[in-house]
Design a protein around this motif. Sequence first.
Motif, PDB file in Angstrom:
ATOM      1  N   GLY A 114       0.840  -1.208   0.000  1.00  0.00           N
ATOM      2  CA  GLY A 114       0.000   0.000   0.000  1.00  0.00           C
ATOM      3  C   GLY A 114       0.871   1.253   0.000  1.00  0.00           C
ATOM      4  O   GLY A 114       0.603   2.210  -0.730  1.00  0.00           O
ATOM      5  N   GLN A 115       1.933   1.203   0.800  1.00  0.00           N
ATOM      6  CA  GLN A 115       2.840   2.368   0.889  1.00  0.00           C
ATOM      7  C   GLN A 115       3.472   2.669  -0.472  1.00  0.00           C
ATOM      8  O   GLN A 115       3.549   3.828  -0.889  1.00  0.00           O
ATOM      9  N   VAL A 116       3.904   1.600  -1.142  1.00  0.00           N
ATOM     10  CA  VAL A 116       4.528   1.781  -2.461  1.00  0.00           C
ATOM     11  C   VAL A 116       3.523   2.428  -3.421  1.00  0.00           C
ATOM     12  O   VAL A 116       3.832   3.399  -4.115  1.00  0.00           O
ATOM     13  N   LEU A 117       2.320   1.902  -3.457  1.00  0.00           N
ATOM     14  CA  LEU A 117       1.328   2.433  -4.408  1.00  0.00           C
ATOM     15  C   LEU A 117       0.942   3.870  -4.042  1.00  0.00           C
ATOM     16  O   LEU A 117       0.737   4.714  -4.926  1.00  0.00           O
ATOM     17  N   GLU A 118       0.866   4.149  -2.721  1.00  0.00           N
ATOM     18  CA  GLU A 118       0.526   5.519  -2.289  1.00  0.00           C
ATOM     19  C   GLU A 118       1.614   6.513  -2.670  1.00  0.00           C
ATOM     20  O   GLU A 118       1.355   7.706  -2.790  1.00  0.00           O
ATOM     21  N   GLN A 119       2.859   6.019  -2.823  1.00  0.00           N
ATOM     22  CA  GLN A 119       3.931   6.928  -3.254  1.00  0.00           C
ATOM     23  C   GLN A 119       3.858   7.203  -4.752  1.00  0.00           C
ATOM     24  O   GLN A 119       4.183   8.286  -5.213  1.00  0.00           O
ATOM     25  N   VAL A 120       3.409   6.216  -5.500  1.00  0.00           N
ATOM     26  CA  VAL A 120       3.350   6.372  -6.963  1.00  0.00           C
ATOM     27  C   VAL A 120       2.144   7.236  -7.364  1.00  0.00           C
ATOM     28  O   VAL A 120       2.255   8.119  -8.225  1.00  0.00           O
ATOM     29  N   ALA A 121       0.986   6.985  -6.751  1.00  0.00           N
ATOM     30  CA  ALA A 121      -0.267   7.619  -7.203  1.00  0.00           C
ATOM     31  C   ALA A 121      -0.177   9.151  -7.339  1.00  0.00           C
ATOM     32  O   ALA A 121      -0.582   9.697  -8.373  1.00  0.00           O
ATOM     33  N   PRO A 122       0.374   9.873  -6.349  1.00  0.00           N
ATOM     34  CA  PRO A 122       0.367  11.346  -6.466  1.00  0.00           C
ATOM     35  C   PRO A 122       1.181  11.872  -7.639  1.00  0.00           C
ATOM     36  O   PRO A 122       1.004  13.019  -8.049  1.00  0.00           O
ATOM     37  N   ARG A 123       2.087  11.035  -8.161  1.00  0.00           N
ATOM     38  CA  ARG A 123       2.888  11.503  -9.315  1.00  0.00           C
ATOM     39  C   ARG A 123       2.068  11.476 -10.604  1.00  0.00           C
ATOM     40  O   ARG A 123       2.496  11.988 -11.628  1.00  0.00           O
ATOM     41  N   TYR A 124       0.880  10.870 -10.545  1.00  0.00           N
ATOM     42  CA  TYR A 124       0.030  10.769 -11.738  1.00  0.00           C
ATOM     43  C   TYR A 124      -1.344  11.332 -11.378  1.00  0.00           C
ATOM     44  O   TYR A 124      -2.184  10.610 -10.820  1.00  0.00           O
TER      45      TYR A 124
END
Length: 258
Positions: A114-124
């Motif tokens: 979840g942490q990994v995906l939460e870091q990626v999402a705001p960049r898109y």
Amino acid sequence: MTGPGLATALQEFAARESILVALDFDGVMAELVDRAENARPLPANATALATLAGLPGVHTALVSGRALESLLAVASPPESTLLIGSHGAERRLGPEAPPLELDEEQHRALAAVGQVLEQVAPRYPDSWVESKPAARVLQVRLARSEEARRRAVAEAEEALGELTGLAPFFIGHGKDVLEVAVVRADKGQGLDLLRSVTGAEAVLFAGDDVTDETGFARLDPARDVSIKVGPGETGAQFRIEGPADVATVLEAVRSWRP
Ligand SMILES: O=P(O)(O)OC[C@H]1O[C@H](O[C@H]2O[C@H](CO)[C@@H](O)[C@H](O)[C@H]2O)[C@H](O)[C@@H](O)[C@@H]1O
């Protein structure tokens, strides 16, 4: 709706004493929409499913990648309709649905994913992370371009590949989603379970996404009916254009019930 091949298959299917009609939800019962919580079954599909659910010898089921709670909220299925959620990891086969329990290691893996995906999402911009009991889902449908969607998913996969020392997790690709689950499950297993609990002689399954292919693969063309809804490669026997054709299939089954 269909070619003569599907019409004949539906007629033969409907003539069996005990049948199971199992349907995927998003992209089958409902049109795909930008936000998962806004999806609803097309009214004609909901009516046709409810009619079948009330017939003797007919079992109905929704077989979805959604969390059970989310499936119940958007689908409002008939009481007797069996439910498979989280691609098979969650079930409602009676009045109660046993909660999905994760062990400590799985909880840890789920948090890390979840942490990994939460870091990626705001960049898109307009991408977001959906939480399910045993999975986290990067939703990229609203990202700016096809290229942005592709990059978001690739970036997430690369970052997930760097996670070590965790319980196993399983990456799946769906329509504009990257799904990472800590429980291994697939719709094929879900259909096997439904066939065994209902004792149905034959199963009809309709799905639109790559995750539905495990379901199609479990069906026996000699007695079952598999239907791909919409475009894309498939192992299903038959194809219909979209969710708007689903009611016609269900009504055909009803009309040929003895
Ligand atoms: O197996 P399904 O019932 O088709 O569920 C699969 C996924 O459905 C949801 O995502 C999909 O539908 C959304 C609403 O139409 C759409 O916005 C998204 O792009 C689709 O992939 C759900 O959010 C996922 O968790 C399910 O796995």
